[in-house]
Design a protein around this motif. Structure first.
Motif, PDB file in Angstrom:
ATOM      1  N   GLY A 158     141.699  14.200  11.521  1.00  0.00           N
ATOM      2  CA  GLY A 158     142.404  14.106  10.248  1.00  0.00           C
ATOM      3  C   GLY A 158     141.339  14.040   9.170  1.00  0.00           C
ATOM      4  O   GLY A 158     140.376  13.269   9.303  1.00  0.00           O
ATOM      5  N   TYR A 159     141.470  14.850   8.131  1.00  0.00           N
ATOM      6  CA  TYR A 159     140.387  14.949   7.137  1.00  0.00           C
ATOM      7  C   TYR A 159     140.979  14.919   5.733  1.00  0.00           C
ATOM      8  O   TYR A 159     141.985  15.562   5.456  1.00  0.00           O
ATOM      9  N   PHE A 160     140.324  14.151   4.872  1.00  0.00           N
ATOM     10  CA  PHE A 160     140.747  14.152   3.473  1.00  0.00           C
ATOM     11  C   PHE A 160     139.557  14.037   2.545  1.00  0.00           C
ATOM     12  O   PHE A 160     138.718  13.156   2.682  1.00  0.00           O
ATOM     13  N   MET A 185     140.497  18.901  -1.839  1.00  0.00           N
ATOM     14  CA  MET A 185     141.525  19.636  -1.097  1.00  0.00           C
ATOM     15  C   MET A 185     142.790  19.819  -1.921  1.00  0.00           C
ATOM     16  O   MET A 185     143.445  20.858  -1.861  1.00  0.00           O
ATOM     17  N   THR A 186     143.159  18.808  -2.691  1.00  0.00           N
ATOM     18  CA  THR A 186     144.497  18.817  -3.275  1.00  0.00           C
ATOM     19  C   THR A 186     144.605  18.432  -4.736  1.00  0.00           C
ATOM     20  O   THR A 186     145.678  18.585  -5.318  1.00  0.00           O
ATOM     21  N   ASP A 187     143.532  17.968  -5.353  1.00  0.00           N
ATOM     22  CA  ASP A 187     143.660  17.528  -6.742  1.00  0.00           C
ATOM     23  C   ASP A 187     144.035  18.674  -7.673  1.00  0.00           C
ATOM     24  O   ASP A 187     144.584  18.453  -8.752  1.00  0.00           O
ATOM     25  N   THR A 188     143.727  19.901  -7.277  1.00  0.00           N
ATOM     26  CA  THR A 188     144.091  21.055  -8.107  1.00  0.00           C
ATOM     27  C   THR A 188     145.252  21.844  -7.494  1.00  0.00           C
ATOM     28  O   THR A 188     145.583  22.920  -7.958  1.00  0.00           O
ATOM     29  N   PHE A 189     145.886  21.290  -6.449  1.00  0.00           N
ATOM     30  CA  PHE A 189     146.973  21.978  -5.769  1.00  0.00           C
ATOM     31  C   PHE A 189     148.228  22.003  -6.643  1.00  0.00           C
ATOM     32  O   PHE A 189     148.640  20.974  -7.168  1.00  0.00           O
ATOM     33  N   THR A 190     148.820  23.170  -6.810  1.00  0.00           N
ATOM     34  CA  THR A 190     149.995  23.293  -7.679  1.00  0.00           C
ATOM     35  C   THR A 190     151.191  23.927  -6.973  1.00  0.00           C
ATOM     36  O   THR A 190     152.119  24.392  -7.611  1.00  0.00           O
ATOM     37  N   GLY A 191     151.159  23.994  -5.634  1.00  0.00           N
ATOM     38  CA  GLY A 191     152.272  24.593  -4.905  1.00  0.00           C
ATOM     39  C   GLY A 191     153.550  23.798  -5.069  1.00  0.00           C
ATOM     40  O   GLY A 191     153.530  22.593  -5.345  1.00  0.00           O
ATOM     41  N   TYR A 192     154.676  24.450  -4.870  1.00  0.00           N
ATOM     42  CA  TYR A 192     155.970  23.801  -5.080  1.00  0.00           C
ATOM     43  C   TYR A 192     156.486  23.215  -3.762  1.00  0.00           C
ATOM     44  O   TYR A 192     157.423  23.726  -3.149  1.00  0.00           O
ATOM     45  N   HIS A 193     155.826  22.134  -3.328  1.00  0.00           N
ATOM     46  CA  HIS A 193     156.216  21.439  -2.112  1.00  0.00           C
ATOM     47  C   HIS A 193     156.567  19.997  -2.462  1.00  0.00           C
ATOM     48  O   HIS A 193     155.912  19.369  -3.291  1.00  0.00           O
ATOM     49  N   SER A 247     148.460  21.964   7.496  1.00  0.00           N
ATOM     50  CA  SER A 247     148.668  22.957   6.441  1.00  0.00           C
ATOM     51  C   SER A 247     148.842  22.221   5.122  1.00  0.00           C
ATOM     52  O   SER A 247     149.123  21.024   5.098  1.00  0.00           O
ATOM     53  N   ILE A 248     148.644  22.928   4.013  1.00  0.00           N
ATOM     54  CA  ILE A 248     148.924  22.346   2.700  1.00  0.00           C
ATOM     55  C   ILE A 248     150.329  22.779   2.311  1.00  0.00           C
ATOM     56  O   ILE A 248     150.563  23.894   1.874  1.00  0.00           O
ATOM     57  N   GLY A 249     151.284  21.908   2.517  1.00  0.00           N
ATOM     58  CA  GLY A 249     152.675  22.264   2.309  1.00  0.00           C
ATOM     59  C   GLY A 249     153.321  22.603   3.641  1.00  0.00           C
ATOM     60  O   GLY A 249     152.654  22.753   4.675  1.00  0.00           O
ATOM     61  N   LEU A 250     154.636  22.700   3.650  1.00  0.00           N
ATOM     62  CA  LEU A 250     155.396  22.903   4.878  1.00  0.00           C
ATOM     63  C   LEU A 250     156.008  24.298   4.892  1.00  0.00           C
ATOM     64  O   LEU A 250     156.679  24.705   3.951  1.00  0.00           O
ATOM     65  N   TYR A 251     155.763  25.032   5.979  1.00  0.00           N
ATOM     66  CA  TYR A 251     156.248  26.412   6.076  1.00  0.00           C
ATOM     67  C   TYR A 251     157.181  26.617   7.268  1.00  0.00           C
ATOM     68  O   TYR A 251     157.663  27.709   7.501  1.00  0.00           O
ATOM     69  N   LEU A 252     157.406  25.556   8.050  1.00  0.00           N
ATOM     70  CA  LEU A 252     158.348  25.585   9.157  1.00  0.00           C
ATOM     71  C   LEU A 252     159.355  24.457   8.957  1.00  0.00           C
ATOM     72  O   LEU A 252     159.024  23.413   8.407  1.00  0.00           O
ATOM     73  N   LEU A 255     152.947  14.296  -9.164  1.00  0.00           N
ATOM     74  CA  LEU A 255     152.543  12.911  -8.962  1.00  0.00           C
ATOM     75  C   LEU A 255     151.283  12.585  -9.749  1.00  0.00           C
ATOM     76  O   LEU A 255     150.511  13.464 -10.127  1.00  0.00           O
ATOM     77  N   SER A 256     151.044  11.293  -9.960  1.00  0.00           N
ATOM     78  CA  SER A 256     149.784  10.864 -10.553  1.00  0.00           C
ATOM     79  C   SER A 256     148.681  11.016  -9.509  1.00  0.00           C
ATOM     80  O   SER A 256     148.939  11.199  -8.309  1.00  0.00           O
ATOM     81  N   MET A 257     147.429  10.938  -9.954  1.00  0.00           N
ATOM     82  CA  MET A 257     146.316  11.112  -9.028  1.00  0.00           C
ATOM     83  C   MET A 257     146.339  10.056  -7.927  1.00  0.00           C
ATOM     84  O   MET A 257     146.138  10.355  -6.746  1.00  0.00           O
ATOM     85  N   GLY A 258     146.579   8.794  -8.304  1.00  0.00           N
ATOM     86  CA  GLY A 258     146.610   7.733  -7.310  1.00  0.00           C
ATOM     87  C   GLY A 258     147.702   7.953  -6.273  1.00  0.00           C
ATOM     88  O   GLY A 258     147.504   7.721  -5.077  1.00  0.00           O
ATOM     89  N   GLN A 259     148.875   8.396  -6.717  1.00  0.00           N
ATOM     90  CA  GLN A 259     149.972   8.673  -5.789  1.00  0.00           C
ATOM     91  C   GLN A 259     149.622   9.832  -4.863  1.00  0.00           C
ATOM     92  O   GLN A 259     149.910   9.793  -3.661  1.00  0.00           O
ATOM     93  N   LYS A 260     148.984  10.875  -5.413  1.00  0.00           N
ATOM     94  CA  LYS A 260     148.577  12.010  -4.582  1.00  0.00           C
ATOM     95  C   LYS A 260     147.640  11.571  -3.465  1.00  0.00           C
ATOM     96  O   LYS A 260     147.752  12.013  -2.316  1.00  0.00           O
ATOM     97  N   ARG A 261     146.693  10.696  -3.817  1.00  0.00           N
ATOM     98  CA  ARG A 261     145.705  10.271  -2.825  1.00  0.00           C
ATOM     99  C   ARG A 261     146.375   9.482  -1.692  1.00  0.00           C
ATOM    100  O   ARG A 261     146.019   9.638  -0.525  1.00  0.00           O
ATOM    101  N   LEU A 262     147.337   8.622  -2.031  1.00  0.00           N
ATOM    102  CA  LEU A 262     148.042   7.872  -0.997  1.00  0.00           C
ATOM    103  C   LEU A 262     148.824   8.810  -0.080  1.00  0.00           C
ATOM    104  O   LEU A 262     148.834   8.643   1.146  1.00  0.00           O
ATOM    105  N   ILE A 263     149.463   9.809  -0.667  1.00  0.00           N
ATOM    106  CA  ILE A 263     150.207  10.785   0.135  1.00  0.00           C
ATOM    107  C   ILE A 263     149.265  11.526   1.084  1.00  0.00           C
ATOM    108  O   ILE A 263     149.561  11.712   2.273  1.00  0.00           O
ATOM    109  N   MET A 264     148.096  11.942   0.581  1.00  0.00           N
ATOM    110  CA  MET A 264     147.172  12.697   1.422  1.00  0.00           C
ATOM    111  C   MET A 264     146.504  11.812   2.471  1.00  0.00           C
ATOM    112  O   MET A 264     146.144  12.277   3.557  1.00  0.00           O
TER     113      MET A 264
END
Length: 413
Positions: A265-267, A271-279, A292-297, A327-336
């Motif tokens: 598991g890697y973070f 990886m994601t601070d600039t991610f703008t996908g609609y997930h 994966s970054i986002g869910l496709y299945l 999300l805010s940056m702090g929330q993004k980090r907890l999710i990741m």
């Protein structure tokens, strides 16, 4: 002439990018009218990433044309020196310093502070700082950015919710699939030596990582931390021909990159601070099963149930349908962080995970990592230039710079 430099303290709630865009577009709030109609440039990790991408895609060295070495392989200190030189060549009226000391060791921080103090006589500076202790000593004017609003009279920035600061009371959820790796040793580097363009980076590195251990990897900028991590994750060709063992395989003896990655598991924030996908938030957590970054299945019922348990643990179940990039940056980090842990990997790597976080958000992140270490069998490698208060590793692997490359030492925390 004395210049009115500014420090803008930011936290988990700040819409930093919006503020930067407004400022660079010449529409600052009235209190910052000094920046209106001036030419500004951004000194940030994001700016560096853009130059790295340009170099890798087109081979164009924009900010360091006189260097053979690729920008991405330079230390964080060297990268920031190159960016600052490039910015100053454009003669801006002001520079926005976005958390300029993140990813820098203490020596590199002091060097950059000296440089910034020298240019402060001729260039206006506006520093965005997540940590109050990072604010440059010569800056006298300050404000807090709460959401998209500047607060000039508040004594402290807004922080995390009382619920979040209470910590994580329930136990971490169990994995859907039990880890099938039964050997005691996960990673073993034996007399590993690495050079780039005849420049020695690592010198006889010996490091063994066992199941369930908790390590902090330390070292100055350029000491080879990133090189070691990329060898462990199977992405660095320098690993071939080395006495290096990854999850029971000697490197180059039949394992695939995917054999390695499925156990990791890697973070890292990039990886994601600039991610703008609609997930959605829920789908981002579940995507950790497939790396994966986002869910496709379509997720299974068991995956949905487990995602709910994880989001309840970090007090974010109510945000499950929110788009991740909102999300805010702090929330993004907890999710990741949760995403990296959801399958209880054999090895969990956090590479500068608290860079850019405010003090409260960083403390919360550290609490979660400590919880992973105490309640799971996953081994953890935590990399940070900051000595994060409260972090509880069992051991430290210290890289020490030398003329013939960095040597390593195993220390008790």
């Amino acid at each position: 002439m004395k210049r009115n430099h500014w420090a803008i303290l930011i936290d988990n709630s700040s819409y930093k990018q919006h503020f930067v865009n407004v400022l660079l577009n010449g529409k600052p709030p009235s209190e910052l009218s000094v920046f209106k109609k001036l030419k500004g440039l951004l000194f940030s990790k994001l700016a560096l990433e853009r130059f790295m991408d340009e170099e890798e895609r087109h081979g164009t060295k924009i900010i360091h044309p006189d260097r053979k070495q690729a920008l991405r392989t330079m230390s964080s200190g060297e990268q920031k020196k190159a960016l600052l030189r490039h910015i100053l060549k454009s003669r801006p009226d002001y520079i926005i310093l976005d958390n300029p000391f993140d990813n820098l060791d203490s020596e590199s921080q002091e060097t950059l502070k000296t440089q910034l103090e020298a240019i402060a006589h001729s260039v206006l500076l506006l520093q965005l700082a997540s940590r109050k202790t990072d604010v440059l000593a010569f800056i006298e004017k300050s404000a807090f950015l709460k959401g998209d609003t500047l607060l000039f009279d508040a004594k402290e920035p807004a922080s995390l919710s009382t619920e979040s600061l209470a910590g994580f009371k329930q136990s971490i959820p169990s994995p859907l699939v039990i880890d099938d790796y039964h050997l005691e040793t996960l990673i073993a580097l034996k007399n590993v030596c690495v050079s780039y363009l005849e420049k020695p980076v690592l010198n006889n590195i010996n490091w063994t990582i066992k199941k369930g251990s908790f390590w902090e990897l330390r070292g100055k900028n350029g000491s080879g931390k990133t090189t070691i991590l990329s060898m462990i994750t199977g992405e660095n060709p320098k690993a071939y021909g080395q006495d290096l063992y990854l999850f029971g395989y000697q490197k180059g003896n039949g394992e695939s990159v995917w054999d390695i990655k499925k156990r990791i598991g890697y973070f890292t924030p990039s990886m994601t601070d600039t991610f703008t996908g609609y997930h959605s938030v829920e789908h981002m957590v579940i995507s950790g099963f497939n790396d994966s970054i986002g869910l496709y299945l379509s997720p299974t019922a068991a995956q949905l149930r487990l995602a709910k348990q994880w989001l309840q643990l970090i007090h974010m179940w109510s945000l499950k349908d929110r788009l991740y990039h909102e999300l805010s940056m702090g929330q993004k980090r907890l999710i990741m962080c949760v995403r990296a842990m959801i399958k209880h990997p054999t090895l969990l790597i956090f590479d500068e995970p608290t860079a850019g976080l405010d003090d409260a958000s960083a403390a919360l992140f550290v609490k979660l990592v400590n919880k992973f270490a105490s309640e799971s069998t996953s081994a953890i490698i935590f990399v940070s230039h900051r000595r994060e208060p409260g972090l509880s590793p069992e051991n430290i692997y210290q890289l020490n710079l030398g003329e013939n490359g960095s040597t390593g030492a195993c220390l008790r925390a």
